[in-house]
Scaffold this motif. Structure first.
Motif, PDB file in Angstrom:
ATOM      1  N   UNK A  84       0.387  24.405 -22.612  1.00  0.00           N
ATOM      2  CA  UNK A  84      -0.502  25.315 -22.705  1.00  0.00           C
ATOM      3  C   UNK A  84      -0.721  25.902 -21.593  1.00  0.00           C
ATOM      4  N   UNK A  85      -1.693  27.294 -21.240  1.00  0.00           N
ATOM      5  CA  UNK A  85      -2.094  27.875 -20.218  1.00  0.00           C
ATOM      6  C   UNK A  85      -2.987  26.979 -19.408  1.00  0.00           C
ATOM      7  N   UNK A  86      -2.816  26.702 -18.179  1.00  0.00           N
ATOM      8  CA  UNK A  86      -3.899  25.729 -17.655  1.00  0.00           C
ATOM      9  C   UNK A  86      -4.476  26.432 -16.551  1.00  0.00           C
ATOM     10  N   UNK A  87      -4.080  27.780 -16.313  1.00  0.00           N
ATOM     11  CA  UNK A  87      -4.338  28.275 -14.716  1.00  0.00           C
ATOM     12  C   UNK A  87      -5.593  29.184 -14.842  1.00  0.00           C
ATOM     13  N   UNK A  88      -6.221  29.109 -15.906  1.00  0.00           N
ATOM     14  CA  UNK A  88      -7.580  30.016 -16.040  1.00  0.00           C
ATOM     15  C   UNK A  88      -7.180  31.494 -16.462  1.00  0.00           C
ATOM     16  N   UNK A  89      -8.319  32.199 -16.550  1.00  0.00           N
ATOM     17  CA  UNK A  89      -8.344  33.559 -17.248  1.00  0.00           C
ATOM     18  C   UNK A  89      -8.043  34.572 -16.080  1.00  0.00           C
ATOM     19  N   UNK A  90      -8.373  34.311 -14.857  1.00  0.00           N
ATOM     20  CA  UNK A  90      -8.121  35.205 -13.689  1.00  0.00           C
ATOM     21  C   UNK A  90      -6.511  35.040 -13.576  1.00  0.00           C
ATOM     22  N   UNK A  91      -5.903  33.824 -13.444  1.00  0.00           N
ATOM     23  CA  UNK A  91      -4.452  34.156 -13.216  1.00  0.00           C
ATOM     24  C   UNK A  91      -3.705  34.422 -14.340  1.00  0.00           C
ATOM     25  N   UNK A  92      -4.336  34.595 -15.606  1.00  0.00           N
ATOM     26  CA  UNK A  92      -3.759  35.246 -16.776  1.00  0.00           C
ATOM     27  C   UNK A  92      -3.438  36.570 -16.518  1.00  0.00           C
ATOM     28  N   UNK A  93      -4.210  37.036 -15.891  1.00  0.00           N
ATOM     29  CA  UNK A  93      -4.113  38.493 -15.590  1.00  0.00           C
ATOM     30  C   UNK A  93      -3.225  38.694 -14.410  1.00  0.00           C
ATOM     31  N   UNK A  94      -3.498  38.092 -13.419  1.00  0.00           N
ATOM     32  CA  UNK A  94      -2.704  38.083 -12.019  1.00  0.00           C
ATOM     33  C   UNK A  94      -1.417  38.044 -11.923  1.00  0.00           C
ATOM     34  N   UNK A  95      -1.049  36.781 -12.469  1.00  0.00           N
ATOM     35  CA  UNK A  95       0.300  36.456 -12.630  1.00  0.00           C
ATOM     36  C   UNK A  95       1.299  37.542 -13.264  1.00  0.00           C
ATOM     37  N   UNK A  96       0.881  37.910 -14.700  1.00  0.00           N
ATOM     38  CA  UNK A  96       1.758  39.005 -15.341  1.00  0.00           C
ATOM     39  C   UNK A  96       1.948  40.238 -14.337  1.00  0.00           C
ATOM     40  N   UNK A  97       0.702  40.660 -13.805  1.00  0.00           N
ATOM     41  CA  UNK A  97       0.777  41.678 -12.893  1.00  0.00           C
ATOM     42  C   UNK A  97       1.459  41.645 -11.578  1.00  0.00           C
ATOM     43  N   UNK A  98       1.676  40.443 -11.113  1.00  0.00           N
ATOM     44  CA  UNK A  98       2.207  40.422  -9.900  1.00  0.00           C
ATOM     45  C   UNK A  98       3.571  40.125 -10.349  1.00  0.00           C
ATOM     46  N   UNK A  99       4.023  39.596 -11.517  1.00  0.00           N
ATOM     47  CA  UNK A  99       5.518  39.633 -12.047  1.00  0.00           C
ATOM     48  C   UNK A  99       6.259  40.984 -12.303  1.00  0.00           C
TER      49      UNK A  99
END
Length: 352
Positions: A106-121
């Motif tokens: 599951x996603x364990x990195x929080x809501x903030x990184x859920x937005x940041x990680x795809x954006x950086x990618x």
């Protein structure tokens, strides 16, 4: 590569069941397709590929960044483009461990990184393609229009082109930043998916992403690269350049690598876009093909450094210099250690 299909990761995690969204603003159920075979296939190969690409890309691009900063004058047209390309590849690379882990958990990195990680990618991915294209145009100008390029090929030209590329990449990523978020599922824990909007809105933005990838980040770059390198080859054969055969082989290798890595991925993406448009987005076979083609495309970020730096005499010389310095330091340290040991057990020391 623009469509990483990160929503596929949600399908893997949820196993393709109906997920209720009653705890959110949208009062409807979203059906996630049951794709048992492709899910199992993805769980087996995707994390391995992501971790492998992360390792190779980090080492390759990190080494180029080190050589560039240590041995080169960064403030030249070519080196500034290489620096931007390395930064793009590293941005893309840093997000891969997150998706590799999320593939089977599951996603364990929080809501903030859920937005940041795809954006950086996506920023790294889009900008990498655009910088490759821009570097091709720059080489075309330097070879085919050498006199004109000598007058106009200034640093301000690189700064302006880089600013435009980063701006386009950032603007193209805004939908991902807005749409992606976490939601909790009773059976499978936290998911990082496109959420907060009705299904039609999400499907529409997916189609926009597919078209954006196919046109802006594949067809246009491919046409530009083929056009520029074709004229470069023609120009080289008209000159009396003594090593033009080697240059032509390198050009063909660059074009061939781009074509092999990106064409299957975009072809699979086109089929997925057709299925999405027809309302049939539950084909297990196309998803398995898509996963393989996507990993091949991502691998291109690993081999970028070798085409644009290591095949050049200058960077290979820097690499040889660095290793020779390390060897000399190692031998010097070994010699000093051996000398100290001899001194320690010399007759004078023993009898003192």
């Amino acid at each position: 590569m623009a469509e990483v299909d990160l929503d596929y990761l949600a399908n893997v995690t949820t196993g393709g069941f109906v997920v209720s969204t009653e705890s959110y603003d949208v009062e409807e159920e979203i059906f996630l397709c049951i794709k048992t075979e492709s899910n199992t296939f993805g769980e087996a190969i995707v994390p391995v590929f992501f971790y492998l690409i992360f390792t190779i890309s980090l080492l390759g691009n990190g080494l180029i960044l080190f050589l560039l900063l240590k041995f080169e004058n960064v403030k030249t047209v070519t080196n500034l483009f290489i620096l931007n390309l390395v930064i793009s590849d590293l941005l893309f690379t840093f997000s891969l461990p997150f998706w590799g882990y999320y593939q089977n958990h599951e996603w364990i990195f929080g809501d903030g990184l859920c937005k940041v990680v795809p954006s950086i990618f996506y920023i790294g991915f889009y900008s990498s393609i655009l910088f490759l294209t821009m570097m091709t145009v720059d080489r075309y100008m330097a070879v085919v229009h050498a006199i004109y390029a000598a007058r106009t090929r200034k640093l301000v030209y690189v700064y302006l082109a880089s600013a435009v590329i980063w701006a386009i990449s950032l603007l193209s990523t805004i939908p991902k930043l807005i749409l992606y978020g976490t939601r909790s599922d009773n059976l499978y824990g936290n998911l990082c998916v496109e959420t907060g909007y009705d299904e039609k809105t999400i499907q529409w933005w997916k189609m926009v992403g597919y078209c954006q990838q196919l046109v802006m980040f594949f067809l246009i770059p491919l046409v530009v690269i083929l056009y520029c390198y074709t004229l470069i080859v023609v120009k080289l054969y008209r000159t009396k350049m003594h090593n033009k055969d080697k240059a032509v082989k390198l050009i063909l290798l660059i074009v061939l690598a781009f074509f092999i890595c990106w064409t299957p991925f975009n072809a699979a993406l086109f089929i997925k876009a057709q299925h999405l448009y027809q309302g049939n987005n539950c084909d297990d076979n196309i998803d398995k093909v898509y996963l393989v083609c996507r990993n091949i495309a991502y691998f291109h970020c690993c081999i970028n450094p070798f085409f644009y730096t290591f095949v050049g005499t200058k960077f290979r010389h820097h690499l040889a210099t660095m290793f020779s310095n390390w060897i000399r330091c190692g031998l010097r340290y070994r010699h000093s250690s051996l000398s100290s040991k001899i001194s320690e057990y010399s007759p004078q020391t023993i009898y003192e």
